[in-house]
Write an enzyme that holds these catalytic residues in place. Structure first.
Site, PDB file in Angstrom:
ATOM      1  N   GLY A  18       0.845  -1.195   0.000  1.00 13.63           N
ATOM      2  CA  GLY A  18       0.000   0.000   0.000  1.00 13.63           C
ATOM      3  C   GLY A  18       0.882   1.247   0.000  1.00 13.63           C
ATOM      4  N   GLY A  21       3.604   0.554   2.594  1.00 13.14           N
ATOM      5  CA  GLY A  21       4.338  -0.639   2.169  1.00 13.14           C
ATOM      6  C   GLY A  21       5.260  -0.330   1.002  1.00 13.14           C
ATOM      7  N   LYS A 277      -2.629   5.887  18.636  1.00 20.58           N
ATOM      8  CA  LYS A 277      -2.673   7.263  18.110  1.00 20.58           C
ATOM      9  C   LYS A 277      -3.732   7.410  17.020  1.00 20.58           C
ATOM     10  CE  LYS A 277      -0.721   6.669  13.916  1.00 20.58           C
ATOM     11  NZ  LYS A 277      -1.277   7.077  12.619  1.00 20.58           N
ATOM     12  N   ARG A 343      -4.516  10.309   7.489  1.00 23.28           N
ATOM     13  CA  ARG A 343      -5.765   9.957   6.807  1.00 23.28           C
ATOM     14  C   ARG A 343      -6.923   9.830   7.790  1.00 23.28           C
ATOM     15  NH1 ARG A 343      -2.986   4.856   3.940  1.00 23.28           N
ATOM     16  NH2 ARG A 343      -2.426   4.618   6.131  1.00 23.28           N
TER      17      ARG A 343
HETATM   18  N1  LIG Z   1       0.308   5.366   4.788  1.00 20.21           N
HETATM   19  C1  LIG Z   1       0.987   5.889   5.799  1.00 20.21           C
HETATM   20  O1  LIG Z   1       1.289   7.096   5.829  1.00 20.21           O
HETATM   21  C2  LIG Z   1       1.427   4.990   6.929  1.00 20.21           C
HETATM   22  C3  LIG Z   1       2.525   5.385   7.696  1.00 20.21           C
HETATM   23  C4  LIG Z   1       2.953   4.588   8.745  1.00 20.21           C
HETATM   24  C5  LIG Z   1       2.288   3.400   9.017  1.00 20.21           C
HETATM   25  N2  LIG Z   1       1.237   3.018   8.255  1.00 20.21           N
HETATM   26  C6  LIG Z   1       0.591   1.735   8.575  1.00 20.21           C
HETATM   27  O2  LIG Z   1       0.974   0.767   7.617  1.00 20.21           O
HETATM   28  C7  LIG Z   1      -0.060  -0.211   7.473  1.00 20.21           C
HETATM   29  C8  LIG Z   1      -0.326  -0.408   6.001  1.00 20.21           C
HETATM   30  O3  LIG Z   1      -0.799   0.802   5.469  1.00 20.21           O
HETATM   31  P1  LIG Z   1      -0.530   1.273   3.976  1.00 20.21           P
HETATM   32  O4  LIG Z   1      -0.629   2.754   4.016  1.00 20.21           O
HETATM   33  O5  LIG Z   1       0.699   0.670   3.424  1.00 20.21           O
HETATM   34  O6  LIG Z   1      -1.761   0.620   3.203  1.00 20.21           O
HETATM   35  P2  LIG Z   1      -2.909   1.366   2.366  1.00 20.21           P
HETATM   36  O7  LIG Z   1      -3.998   1.750   3.289  1.00 20.21           O
HETATM   37  O8  LIG Z   1      -2.302   2.415   1.506  1.00 20.21           O
HETATM   38  O9  LIG Z   1      -3.393   0.264   1.343  1.00 20.21           O
HETATM   39  C9  LIG Z   1      -4.226  -0.803   1.638  1.00 20.21           C
HETATM   40  C10 LIG Z   1      -3.478  -2.074   1.278  1.00 20.21           C
HETATM   41  O10 LIG Z   1      -4.257  -3.207   1.654  1.00 20.21           O
HETATM   42  C11 LIG Z   1      -4.178  -4.163   0.606  1.00 20.21           C
HETATM   43  N3  LIG Z   1      -5.314  -5.072   0.698  1.00 20.21           N
HETATM   44  C12 LIG Z   1      -6.603  -4.838   0.363  1.00 20.21           C
HETATM   45  N4  LIG Z   1      -7.345  -5.942   0.602  1.00 20.21           N
HETATM   46  C13 LIG Z   1      -6.490  -6.874   1.101  1.00 20.21           C
HETATM   47  C14 LIG Z   1      -6.651  -8.205   1.570  1.00 20.21           C
HETATM   48  N5  LIG Z   1      -7.831  -8.802   1.580  1.00 20.21           N
HETATM   49  N6  LIG Z   1      -5.556  -8.856   2.029  1.00 20.21           N
HETATM   50  C15 LIG Z   1      -4.353  -8.249   2.065  1.00 20.21           C
HETATM   51  N7  LIG Z   1      -4.135  -6.990   1.632  1.00 20.21           N
HETATM   52  C16 LIG Z   1      -5.206  -6.321   1.169  1.00 20.21           C
HETATM   53  C17 LIG Z   1      -4.166  -3.324  -0.647  1.00 20.21           C
HETATM   54  O11 LIG Z   1      -3.681  -4.065  -1.719  1.00 20.21           O
HETATM   55  C18 LIG Z   1      -3.214  -2.229  -0.231  1.00 20.21           C
HETATM   56  O12 LIG Z   1      -1.881  -2.617  -0.432  1.00 20.21           O
HETATM   57  C19 LIG Z   1      -1.249   0.310   8.291  1.00 20.21           C
HETATM   58  O13 LIG Z   1      -1.296  -0.363   9.526  1.00 20.21           O
HETATM   59  C20 LIG Z   1      -0.923   1.773   8.519  1.00 20.21           C
HETATM   60  O14 LIG Z   1      -1.445   2.286   9.730  1.00 20.21           O
HETATM   61  C21 LIG Z   1       0.798   3.782   7.207  1.00 20.21           C
HETATM   62  O1  LIG Z   2      -2.648   8.417   7.529  1.00 20.29           O
HETATM   63  P1  LIG Z   2      -2.804   7.707   8.838  1.00 20.29           P
HETATM   64  O2  LIG Z   2      -3.839   8.354   9.712  1.00 20.29           O
HETATM   65  O3  LIG Z   2      -2.993   6.231   8.656  1.00 20.29           O
HETATM   66  O4  LIG Z   2      -1.418   7.939   9.603  1.00 20.29           O
HETATM   67  C1  LIG Z   2      -0.235   7.711   8.898  1.00 20.29           C
HETATM   68  C2  LIG Z   2       0.928   7.460   9.823  1.00 20.29           C
HETATM   69  O5  LIG Z   2       0.616   6.443  10.737  1.00 20.29           O
HETATM   70  C3  LIG Z   2       1.390   8.704  10.521  1.00 20.29           C
HETATM   71  O6  LIG Z   2       2.542   8.408  11.275  1.00 20.29           O
END
Ligand SMILES: NC(=O)c1ccc[n+]([C@@H]2O[C@H](COP(=O)([O-])OP(=O)(O)OC[C@H]3O[C@@H](n4cnc5c(N)ncnc54)[C@H](O)[C@@H]3O)[C@@H](O)[C@H]2O)c1
Ligand SMILES: O=P(O)(O)OC[C@H](O)CO
Length: 419
Positions: A18, A21, A277, A343
């Protein structure tokens, strides 16, 4: 005589593709290129396969081309364009990121697994992976969430470690992915308290040693505090041919000139900070959506941080260090950035402004990205209810009640002020 140690290199798989990722895949792939003696040069990225059309934000969007309007497999598009056109459009990935839609194949020779999936998908994905990973692999969980079931509450790092019987640390911080993908300065916290066998002189393959961290709270014994200490399960030692997976080498994998890593050993604090958070960010979005301004946001952040610290102490005992929440990026700094531009914050704010449900906003605005705060608010509430402790966490509880339609954002002050 020449030593046989460290002939092999660590191969890395990013489990998830995502927004975060793909950003993690980019920075890890940059690092492996700079540390050839430690790491295999290919970084696999498991892609949950879907058909996508190239959006306008992509570097490869060409309205005149038939290809731009035709749905294509995301993994193939990533491998041909070196861009994740759906989840991280506009960012070029290093060519050593290999998108792989086959989960088992993506991890089959990897000694380092970086989990970056929305937390709701972790249990199922880990169940699919059980028995398919290298027995001496180590994991780092970058997912923010908790795993609540009738058995209790687990950190995501524990959910991974216990399902795969491998050690799992955690990476979390004030890390909005789009900023890091654009190489804007940011800090993060990595909790990696390696099994002793990984830092000291290598031991023969298969030697039993320390275990996955295990601190599941037992709902049947609600007063029992738990620790993230090593339990009695066994880990498989890293074969001596590999470089040790010490804190130093783990830092090398993630630290970039624009992404500064601080290593700690508090897996509980780092994991809980990232999960809780997201509930606070929803509250910040609700009050901002009312047009109440920064003072109101600061109030929910203050109360939220106190509830985080209290939650850690109450349910994870001394394993949860207050200083992790107050001093590290994964604590107060993540609360701040999430309540300004995350988000969860943005969707909660828009839901209040438009008088619509946050799930509608998520569906309409996020293009498949997933909020973590909504499900975490329900999971934490179910856990607190089972303990009879909802009233001890009024901010977490009012957020749940707002999502359920049982409270209004305007009522947040009366909920969080001491009675
Ligand atoms: N985006 C950020 O800024 C950010 C920053 C730090 C931590 N995180 C954390 O990282 C984690 C992943 O978030 P992200 O932003 O990479 O994802 P995202 O929200 O951008 O994307 C969703 C992901 O889920 C996948 N998905 C959808 N259905 C699925 C299924 N059935 N099985 C497996 N995968 C499926 C999609 O292919 C996609 O890769 C979350 O816990 C989030 O809190 C996100
Ligand atoms: O976009 P959010 O709310 O999933 O937050 C993104 C990160 O976790 C911020 O550190």
């Amino acid at each position: 005589m020449a030593t046989l140690a460290a002939q092999k290199k660590h191969k890395v798989t990013i489990v998830g593709s995502g927004n975060w990722g793909t950003t993690m895949a980019k920075l890890v792939a940059e690092n492996v290129k700079e540390h050839e003696s430690l790491f295999d040069q290919t970084v696999e990225m498991w892609v949950y396969e879907e058909e996508v059309t190239i959006p306008k934000e992509s570097k490869h969007y060409d309205p005149g081309s038939e290809l731009s309007n035709k749905p294509q497999k995301l993994s193939q598009l990533i491998n041909t364009t070196h861009e994740n056109v759906k989840y991280l459009p506009g960012i070029t990935l290093p060519t050593n990121v290999l998108a792989n839609p086959d989960l088992a194949d993506s991890v089959k020779t990897s000694t380092i697994l970086v989990f970056v999936l929305p937390h709701q998908f972790i249990p199922k994905v880990c169940d699919q992976l059980a028995g398919k990973t290298v027995p001496y692999a180590r994991a780092i969980c970058c997912t923010k969430g908790v795993d609540v079931s009738e058995r209790g509450i687990r950190l995501m790092s524990e959910a991974i470690g216990m399902r795969l019987n491998i050690y799992c640390g955690a990476l979390s911080g004030a890390n909005i992915a789009s900023e890091i993908a654009q190489e804007k300065y940011s800090e993060t916290t990595v909790a990696y308290d390696p099994p002793p066998m990984d830092s000291r002189a290598p031991t023969p393959m298969g030697t039993p040693g320390a275990s996955p961290n295990s601190s599941q709270v037992d709902l049947i014994s609600p007063s029992k505090p738990v620790s993230s200490g090593k339990s009695s399960a066994h880990l498989t030692a890293l074969p001596s041919e590999y470089p040790p997976l010490s804190q130093g080498n783990v830092k090398t994998l993630f630290h970039r000139p624009y992404f500064h890593v601080r290593i700690v050993d508090d897996v509980v604090g780092v994991s809980l900070g990232g999960a809780l958070k997201n509930i606070i960010a929803l509250a910040a979005g609700f009050v901002d959506g009312l047009g109440w301004g920064d003072n109101a946001k600061a109030a929910v952040m203050r109360v939220g941080i106190l509830e985080m610290v209290k939650f850690g102490k109450a349910f994870f005992g001394d394993s949860s260090k207050t200083s992790t929440f107050t001093e590290e990026s994964c604590g107060v700094a993540d609360v701040i950035t999430s309540c300004m531009g995350g988000r969860n914050f943005k969707c909660a704010k828009k839901a209040v402004e438009q008088g619509t449900s946050i799930y509608e906003v998520e569906k309409k605005d996020l293009n498949g990205q997933k909020l973590q705060g909504t499900s975490t608010a329900y999971e934490v509430n179910a856990f607190l209810k089972s303990k009879g402790q909802e009233s001890d966490y009024p901010l977490f509880t009012v957020v749940y009640n707002i999502l359920e339609g049982k409270a209004k954002p305007e009522q947040i002050p009366e909920w969080i002020e001491p009675k």
